[in-house]
Structures are given as C-alpha cells and as structure tokens.
Design an enzyme around this catalytic site. Structure first.
Site: not given
Ligand code: FES
Length: 293
Positions: A35, A37, A105
């Site tokens: 994906c 990350d 993130c």
C-alpha cells in the site's frame, strides 16, 4: 512540491531514533509495503512504567519518516495511559502541520502507537488486527477506521477521508460507501459539503482492476466458499469478463450457476466495477474431479 514545515524537513533529513529496540516491551506494525507505507514502532519502558526509549523503521515518503521520527520523541517519558491519548492531530501539530494530502502519515503513526501499546498489554502476544469490515479493498481500510478519522478530524468529504486514511484513493470503487459513512456521522453538514464537492471518479487501470478482482476474491468470496469445503480460482480477465474455476465441493455443486451470479458476480460488481460479469472456465469445468458423493 509539497509545502513542508521546517520541522517536517528537519525530521526528514535528520530522523531521530531510527531502528528497532532489542527485546522491546511493545511492538506495533501497521501499513504494508504493497500500500506504499509501512511503520514498525518499538518501545521499552523504564522501572516507573514510562516510555524510556522508542524507535521506528518506516517505508514511505518524507512525511511518513518525519511523523514516525517525531512520534518517537513525543512519547518518550509518557506513561502508556498518556501515550494512548496521543491523536493523529497531536502528531501533525507537533510538526507544525502537514499537507492535507499527507495526513494519512499522522494516522499511521497513531495506529502504530496503539498497536504497540496493545501488544505490550497482551504480554507481547497480540499483533495489530484490523477491526470492522473492509470498505476499501485497494488499501485494506475498514469502516471502523474510516469512522474514526471522520470523527476525530471532523471530515466531511470523501477526498478528506482519502487524505487521512487513503480509503477511496485507488480505483474509487468504495467512494459511495465512504460517502454513506460520512453522511451517517456528519448528517446534514456532510450533505451540504458533498453536494458541493462530489467525489472524483478515478480511472481504473487494467492492472488495478485485476489486482482488485483478485483481492476481492481472496477477501470477500473465498472465505465463504471455503466454509463449505469449496474454493475458487481466478483464471483470466478479458475486458469486463472475469473467468473463474470452482474447486473442491464447489466444482460439483449443482448450485454453481447460482454461486457464480449471486455471490461471485455480485461481490465483484460491488467491490470492483458494476459492469463485470463472470463465466466459468470451460476447460476446468470438464476436468474430472476426485470428490465422491
Ligand atoms: S479505492 Fe477503495 S476499493 Fe479501490
């Protein structure tokens, strides 16, 4: 070029606490390389139950590195009760903000921290598990995670949800479901915003489509067939035609036609594209099988 704060740049160019603690008290692993990350967070407690040391390993962009780095600094000296209250907003704020498109993130950092705390509380036994039902098969995001980012960050559009957890950012097939979740949580407020900003339909490439078909078979269809000692194999994709072969008990079941239309085709239309139709592989159907009545 993303508009990063000085603090993001600093943590990207000089990341703190990179690595992995030997014999950690807690380990949290989230995301996946597929994906784009992934983050592994490890921590060690001192004798007073406070986080004495935290380290990370991450795969991702500058923001993923900066959020992981800053997270390890933020949690040092906290008790687990205090660390458990750290939100993705806290992480982004600590960096002086992140571009909206990179907020996922900060969510990944919060998820890794929660997973590590959970791992510690289970005596090192529990690994991160997804809670809820998968809504976005492209990125493996569940309804629970979508609900959570909406509530915690007061999100009102599908685009925002994509920025915070990636859901909806691949083939776009789940955007309708995401819209429904936003409407359920935000009510009229979401209706007004969604009316002004309809979700963007993204073009699905052939590779994305085939990957999504395989993923849907693996996650949405195969478990149900295996529960009845059957199985299914993806043979080929020709345009809108998906060719499959049934295995095990499914190969001799008189209800194959029904399963193909009402289960396989229905799921693929729900999760991949509305114009798909499914056919059984003729060669496989002729093959003798070992099952005895
Ligand atoms: S983007 Fe969510 S299923 Fe493809």
């Amino acid at each position: 070029m993303w508009d990063y704060t000085d603090k993001v740049r600093d943590h990207f160019f000089n990341p703190r606490n990179v690595g992995e603690i030997e014999n950690p008290d807690g380990v949290g692993e989230v995301g996946s390389l597929a994906c784009g990350d992934a983050l592994k967070l490890t921590f060690k407690l001192d004798k007073n139950g406070k986080i004495a040391e935290a380290k990370f390993k991450t795969f991702g962009c500058a923001s993923a590195i900066a959020t992981s780095s800053v997270l390890t600094e933020m949690i040092k000296g906290l008790t687990l009760e205090e660390a458990a209250k750290v939100t993705n907003k806290d992480i982004a704020n600590y960096l002086g903000g992140l571009p909206e498109q990179k907020m996922h993130c900060s969510v990944m950092g919060r998820e890794a921290l929660e997973a590590a705390i959970e791992n510690y509380r289970s005596g090192g036994k529990k690994k991160h598990e997804l809670e809820g039902n998968i809504i976005c098969t492209c990125f493996g995001v569940t309804d629970k995670e979508i609900e959570r980012v909406i509530q915690e960050n007061n999100l009102t559009t599908v685009e925002q949800v994509t920025n915070y957890c990636k859901a909806g950012g691949g083939c776009g097939g789940c955007q309708g479901e995401i819209e429904k979740i936003i409407e359920r949580i935000q009510g009229d407020k979401a209706g007004q915003v969604i009316a002004k900003a309809p979700p963007v339909a993204r073009r699905q490439t052939n590779i994305q489509r085939i990957q999504l078909i395989q993923q849907t078979i693996n996650e949405q269809i195969r478990p149900a067939l295996r529960a009845h000692s059957g199985d299914i194999e993806l043979i080929d994709v020709e345009g809108n035609k998906v060719i499959v072969a049934f295995r095990g008990m499914c190969a001799q079941c008189r209800l194959t036609e029904f399963t193909m239309k009402e289960v396989v085709e229905a799921k693929l239309r729900e999760f991949v594209a509305k114009d798909l139709f499914v056919e059984e592989d003729k060669e496989s159907a002729k093959e003798p099988h070992n099952h005895r009545e």
